[in-house]
Design a protein around this motif. Structure first.
Motif, PDB file in Angstrom:
ATOM      1  N   UNK A 146       0.780  -1.235   0.000  1.00  0.00           N
ATOM      2  CA  UNK A 146       0.000   0.000   0.000  1.00  0.00           C
ATOM      3  C   UNK A 146       0.822   1.302   0.000  1.00  0.00           C
ATOM      4  N   UNK A 147       1.792   1.466   0.923  1.00  0.00           N
ATOM      5  CA  UNK A 147       2.502   2.746   0.945  1.00  0.00           C
ATOM      6  C   UNK A 147       3.179   3.056  -0.387  1.00  0.00           C
ATOM      7  N   UNK A 148       3.777   2.034  -1.004  1.00  0.00           N
ATOM      8  CA  UNK A 148       4.471   2.254  -2.272  1.00  0.00           C
ATOM      9  C   UNK A 148       3.484   2.689  -3.352  1.00  0.00           C
ATOM     10  N   UNK A 149       2.320   2.037  -3.375  1.00  0.00           N
ATOM     11  CA  UNK A 149       1.341   2.365  -4.404  1.00  0.00           C
ATOM     12  C   UNK A 149       0.810   3.788  -4.206  1.00  0.00           C
ATOM     13  N   UNK A 150       0.594   4.168  -2.953  1.00  0.00           N
ATOM     14  CA  UNK A 150       0.110   5.529  -2.695  1.00  0.00           C
ATOM     15  C   UNK A 150       1.128   6.553  -3.195  1.00  0.00           C
ATOM     16  N   UNK A 151       2.400   6.330  -2.849  1.00  0.00           N
ATOM     17  CA  UNK A 151       3.456   7.245  -3.305  1.00  0.00           C
ATOM     18  C   UNK A 151       3.502   7.263  -4.838  1.00  0.00           C
ATOM     19  N   UNK A 152       3.343   6.099  -5.432  1.00  0.00           N
ATOM     20  CA  UNK A 152       3.397   5.986  -6.894  1.00  0.00           C
ATOM     21  C   UNK A 152       2.277   6.796  -7.542  1.00  0.00           C
ATOM     22  N   UNK A 153       1.086   6.747  -6.935  1.00  0.00           N
ATOM     23  CA  UNK A 153      -0.030   7.505  -7.500  1.00  0.00           C
ATOM     24  C   UNK A 153       0.260   8.999  -7.469  1.00  0.00           C
ATOM     25  N   UNK A 154       0.965   9.444  -6.435  1.00  0.00           N
ATOM     26  CA  UNK A 154       1.244  10.872  -6.316  1.00  0.00           C
ATOM     27  C   UNK A 154       2.430  11.278  -7.204  1.00  0.00           C
ATOM     28  N   UNK A 155       3.503  10.492  -7.158  1.00  0.00           N
ATOM     29  CA  UNK A 155       4.746  10.902  -7.808  1.00  0.00           C
ATOM     30  C   UNK A 155       5.068  10.095  -9.062  1.00  0.00           C
TER      31      UNK A 155
END
Lengths: 288, 293
Positions: A264-273
């Motif tokens: 989850x954390x990686x995917x959230x960061x990926x969606x933003x950046x």
């Protein structure tokens, strides 16, 4: 074979584009199925997962029970915190030391500088597996430095030097005008002032590339942390996922929730950046 | 005067390159050299004493059938994965550079697996192979999926390849996309005016112009696949019956499980030599191609 010439905007082109779109969508869905399966099963009870892993929703409805127990039993917050601090501190030092060294190597023509740089570049081909045994024998058996986060950070910095210095070096040689530095020297800058006030800010695009590459590497790293950090309270996210899987491998619902939590954390960061991450990865690969 | 200049040089070296060189030597160079020394000892990882035993470990490497099996398995895995990754990544990149609507979305989507570590990817696919595929196989009664791939040595090997190709094709696609974008527009236009078909254009202009992307991608896939460890541990763990133990996992087990540090390190160095030879050969072969482009 005269069929191929595309007429821009023609009917054929529209049709071809549609076909491409359908094909790509189908392939992308195939690519995403594993993630999708993990996600739907993380909301189901163990018994339903075993009976039918392809069923979308549990007959008893949606449940977050798996998440709350996975969250607790993985010690998610602690593992997340460990990963965060190890990644952050390592990357900060890699960026600092590598940019300084690369700047020096790029601007100095002495034998020592040339030799050091060549050695670093040559050593980039050594795979980690060739070093891990002596590494553990030196830092574990001789110095007794295992089971410390700082030891892991120490090693991360060492392993991060090669790529970082190489990428910075290339950028400084091609993208940082030397005239600027000469002007600063005339104005009486000390070497450190010159570097931190003038050169380092100019390296921003490379620093961004490097942060992307190193965060992806360190956040997901497993083998080295598994050799250094043997105590549960020091576990990073990949380590705690691994142990969690070993302990509960029959309790599939919990496992699924644990995997989703790790991703989850990686995917959230990926969606933003997303844009920065993709361009960072491409820049890193093409330069290296 | 002379002396002053010298000490000045040393001072700047220490100021700028000192920290980097300290970490680099402490973590890479010294362990590497010490590792070479270890291969000439019979150290078991615990005892204080180690004895110099000459080339015994290297002879033992050649007699260790398990190591050669692992190396052979790794070579086949690397060869098959590398080829499949290039084909799929190139095809995806080709489809995603024509100015298609939403191509950025697709690119980002295909890249996603690369954000996640091999350990987690392996666990995800373990579930897919052992539970989801089997349920699917029973549902449509396809014998290929009815029993778990992970319980059959050959299928487990291909399971590793499938996950690898799934992961890296999205990564290499990005590099091929960059290659496609880098092909000069005027060349393509000139070819079209001269009456090239799409296929001819791709075959004779785009592909040769992309030789550099091919060599980068092949090199990256090759070196990464050779050292595969995380995925191997979490997806198959070397099972069934130790049939899917790749070289890196074998080295790990030799040293840390059977406590034969010297032998394990000797095997690690042999593995390094094999990777280096393959990578250098690949590099020179593809460099040759680049010149003619």
């Amino acid at each position: 074979m005269a069929k191929g010439r595309t007429v821009v905007g023609g009917r054929k082109a529209v049709f071809m584009n549609l076909m491409k779109l359908v094909l790509l969508t189908a392939v992308l869905i195939l690519y995403m199925i594993p993630f999708f399966l993990i996600l739907i099963n993380s909301f189901k009870r163990k018994i339903t997962i075993i009976k039918n892993p392809l069923m979308l929703v549990d007959p008893k409805g949606f449940s977050l029970d798996n998440y709350s127990s996975a969250f607790r039993e993985m010690n998610y917050v602690r593992a997340f915190g460990n990963s965060l601090i190890i990644t952050f501190v390592s990357v900060a030092f890699i960026v600092l030391f590598a940019s300084m060294a690369a700047y020096f190597f790029a601007r100095t023509k002495t034998f020592a500088a040339k030799f050091s740089f060549s050695l670093i570049v040559a050593a980039m081909v050594i795979p980690f597996q060739t070093i891990m045994i002596p590494l553990i024998s030196i830092y574990g058996n001789m110095f007794g430095m295992l089971n410390m986060k700082s030891t892991l950070v120490f090693m991360n910095i060492g392993f991060g030097m090669g790529l970082a210095i190489f990428i910075y070096y290339g950028f400084i040689r091609s993208g940082v005008p030397i005239s600027l530095e000469e002007a600063a020297i005339i104005d009486g800058c000390t070497p450190y002032q010159l570097f931190f006030k003038i050169v380092f800010p100019l390296l921003k695009p490379t620093t961004a590339t490097l942060i992307v590459l190193d965060v992806l590497w360190l956040w997901n790293d497993y083998l080295l942390p598994s050799l250094i950090l043997g105590k549960k309270k020091l576990y990073t996210l990949p380590l705690s996922t691994y142990t969690f899987y070993g302990t509960y491998s029959s309790d599939l619902g919990k496992i699924m929730a644990g995997l989703v939590l790790t991703i989850l954390p990686v995917i959230v960061i990926y969606l933003i950046l997303q844009k920065q991450i993709i361009s960072g990865v491409v820049a890193g690969a093409v330069k290296a | 005067m002379e002396r002053n200049a010298m000490s000045n040089k040393i001072k700047t070296y220490m100021m700028f390159a000192g920290p980097a060189m300290f970490f680099f030597f402490a973590v890479v160079i010294i362990p590497f050299i010490y590792g070479v020394y270890l291969t000439f000892t019979n150290w078991d990882g615990i005892s204080e004493k180690k004895h110099l035993i000459g080339f015994t470990n290297y002879i033992a490497v050649f007699q260790d059938g398990g190591f050669w099996n692992a190396l052979l398995l790794t070579l086949s895995y690397v060869a098959i994965s590398t080829i499949l990754v290039q084909v799929i990544a190139f095809a995806l990149a080709y489809l995603l550079t024509g100015g298609l609507k939403g191509q950025n979305f697709f690119r980002a989507g295909f890249f996603t697996p690369n954000l996640i570590g091999g350990i987690v990817l392996g666990f995800i696919w373990k579930f897919v192979f052992s539970k989801a595929f089997t349920a699917f196989g029973t549902m449509i009664s396809a014998p290929l999926f009815e029993s778990s791939w992970l319980s059959d040595p050959i299928k487990a090997f291909f399971a590793l390849i499938l996950v690898t190709v799934w992961q890296y094709s999205g990564y290499m696609m990005l590099i091929y996309v960059a290659g496609f974008v880098g092909v000069p527009k005027d060349l393509i236009e000139a070819a079209s005016i001269d009456g090239c078909t799409n296929t001819q254009r791709t075959r004779h202009i785009v592909i040769p112009m992309m030789a550099q992307s091919f060599s980068i991608c092949t090199f990256l896939t090759l070196t990464r696949c050779f050292m595969v460890y995380d995925l191997n541990v979490s997806l198959t763990g070397g099972e069934p019956y130790g049939s899917t133990i790749m070289a890196a996992l074998h080295v790990y087990q030799k040293a840390f499980k059977s406590k034969q540090y010297g032998l394990g390190q000797a095997e690690a160095l042999v593995l390094f030599a094999v990777v280096a030879v393959v990578a250098v050969t690949q590099y020179y072969l593809s460099r040759k191609k680049e010149v003619e482009a």
